[in-house]
Enzyme design. Structure first.
Site, PDB file in Angstrom:
ATOM      1  N   GLY A  81       1.006  -2.427   4.173  1.00  0.00           N
ATOM      2  CA  GLY A  81       1.455  -1.041   4.177  1.00  0.00           C
ATOM      3  C   GLY A  81       2.683  -0.849   5.037  1.00  0.00           C
ATOM      4  CB  SER A  91      -0.906  -0.004   1.229  1.00  0.00           C
ATOM      5  OG  SER A  91      -1.606   1.218   1.323  1.00  0.00           O
ATOM      6  N   GLY A 120      -9.556   4.033   6.877  1.00  0.00           N
ATOM      7  CA  GLY A 120      -9.301   5.453   7.047  1.00  0.00           C
ATOM      8  C   GLY A 120      -7.980   5.797   7.690  1.00  0.00           C
ATOM      9  CG  PHE A 121      -7.094   6.389  10.904  1.00  0.00           C
ATOM     10  CD1 PHE A 121      -6.531   7.635  11.094  1.00  0.00           C
ATOM     11  CD2 PHE A 121      -8.462   6.241  11.065  1.00  0.00           C
ATOM     12  CE1 PHE A 121      -7.319   8.720  11.457  1.00  0.00           C
ATOM     13  CE2 PHE A 121      -9.254   7.324  11.430  1.00  0.00           C
ATOM     14  CZ  PHE A 121      -8.684   8.569  11.623  1.00  0.00           C
ATOM     15  N   GLY A 122      -3.860   4.155   8.530  1.00  0.00           N
ATOM     16  CA  GLY A 122      -2.870   3.098   8.434  1.00  0.00           C
ATOM     17  C   GLY A 122      -2.365   2.708   9.812  1.00  0.00           C
ATOM     18  N   GLY A 123      -1.692   1.569   9.883  1.00  0.00           N
ATOM     19  CA  GLY A 123      -1.025   1.150  11.105  1.00  0.00           C
ATOM     20  C   GLY A 123      -1.922   0.585  12.180  1.00  0.00           C
ATOM     21  CG  HIS A 157      -4.149  -1.534  -1.777  1.00  0.00           C
ATOM     22  ND1 HIS A 157      -5.198  -2.304  -2.226  1.00  0.00           N
ATOM     23  CD2 HIS A 157      -4.656  -0.743  -0.794  1.00  0.00           C
ATOM     24  CE1 HIS A 157      -6.295  -2.006  -1.543  1.00  0.00           C
ATOM     25  NE2 HIS A 157      -5.991  -1.042  -0.675  1.00  0.00           N
ATOM     26  CG  ASP A 203      -6.730  -2.822   2.795  1.00  0.00           C
ATOM     27  OD1 ASP A 203      -5.718  -2.559   3.464  1.00  0.00           O
ATOM     28  OD2 ASP A 203      -7.304  -1.980   2.072  1.00  0.00           O
ATOM     29  CG  HIS A 219      -9.553   0.309  -1.125  1.00  0.00           C
ATOM     30  ND1 HIS A 219      -9.085  -0.075   0.114  1.00  0.00           N
ATOM     31  CD2 HIS A 219     -10.907   0.339  -0.998  1.00  0.00           C
ATOM     32  CE1 HIS A 219     -10.099  -0.264   0.931  1.00  0.00           C
ATOM     33  NE2 HIS A 219     -11.220  -0.016   0.280  1.00  0.00           N
ATOM     34  CG  MET A 263      -8.493   7.234   2.370  1.00  0.00           C
ATOM     35  SD  MET A 263      -7.668   7.303   3.987  1.00  0.00           S
ATOM     36  CE  MET A 263      -6.733   5.782   3.935  1.00  0.00           C
ATOM     37  CG  MET A 298     -11.444   3.241   1.396  1.00  0.00           C
ATOM     38  SD  MET A 298     -10.308   3.090   2.801  1.00  0.00           S
ATOM     39  CE  MET A 298      -8.753   3.340   1.960  1.00  0.00           C
ATOM     40  CG  MET A 310     -12.145  -2.696   4.421  1.00  0.00           C
ATOM     41  SD  MET A 310     -10.547  -2.224   3.702  1.00  0.00           S
ATOM     42  CE  MET A 310      -9.807  -1.293   5.060  1.00  0.00           C
ATOM     43  CG  ASP A 314      -5.543   2.393   0.829  1.00  0.00           C
ATOM     44  OD1 ASP A 314      -6.476   1.630   0.521  1.00  0.00           O
ATOM     45  OD2 ASP A 314      -4.543   2.023   1.456  1.00  0.00           O
TER      46      ASP A 314
END
Length: 216
Positions: free
Chosen positions: A196, A7, A141-144, A32, A174, A65, A36, A67, A136, A34
């Site tokens: 990611g 990602s 909406g947030f990584g990590g 990938h 994901d 993707h 948003m 979102m 999902m 993302d």
């Protein structure tokens, strides 16, 4: 065979082309992306210009993707920007089947993503139209974020239904994917792993890609 899709949201955008070339050379299969909108999910990320810029520096398939709310408004422009796969959220679509037909008419692969709370059974009516189902395993909406364990049950149920009915769509996971849970996800039926922080957040992204690809 595992499809690894790093990602790019976790990459250093000041060195994005370099980082993409690093993971591509190491054996990544897809990228990938993302997208948003700050409405469907809390954060803003990037749009068509960044997709277009990424398309110019890689030959890897771009797994875009979306979102975003009402994604049908933007499918044409993301196709023109260079997407190969367009994944839209069931929860963001008023007319999901119509949007999937739009993607197919553009000559792209069509995917649907499900938030953690959305049951996989809600996809049964559109599975014949799908190339990809993205489960999902974190709240988008947030990584990590940490992997949500209940995803394993959804994955197993979807894989079982796919086999029983002879479908050929791929299952993508994901969120919170790492070298610890990757093998279990593959054994449970995952075909595509989005990674990611576990790739771009590592000191050696190329070695991280090779470690994922060595998993059997």
């Amino acid at each position: 065979m595992l499809i690894l899709a790093p990602s790019v949201l976790s990459a250093d955008f000041a060195r994005l082309a370099e980082h993409i070339q690093t993971v591509e050379s190491a054996g990544a299969d897809w990228l990938h992306l993302d997208v948003m909108d700050g409405l469907f999910v809390p954060n803003l990320s990037f749009g068509q210009p960044v997709v277009r810029a990424i398309r110019a520096v890689t030959t890897l398939p771009l797994d875009v993707h979306l979102m975003i709310q009402d994604p049908g408004r933007y499918l044409d422009s993301f196709a023109q920007a260079g997407a190969d796969i367009l994944t839209i959220h069931l929860e963001a679509c008023v007319h999901l089947h119509r949007n999937l037909q739009q993607i197919k008419a553009l000559g792209l692969q069509a995917g649907v993503a499900l938030n953690p709370h959305t049951p996989v059974e809600s996809l049964w009516p559109v599975l014949p139209d799908l190339d990809l189902v993205c489960l999902m395993s974190v709240n988008p909406g947030f990584g990590g974020q940490a992997f949500i364990p209940a995803t394993m049950n959804k994955l197993a149920a979807l894989d079982r239904y796919r086999k029983e009915h002879g479908f050929t769509f791929r299952i993508e996971i994901d969120g919170g994917v790492d070298l610890i849970n990757a093998a279990s996800l593959m054994q449970a039926g995952a075909d595509v792993l989005v990674a990611g922080n576990s790739v771009f957040g590592q000191a050696d992204a190329a070695q991280a890609v090779r470690a994922f690809k060595a998993i059997r």
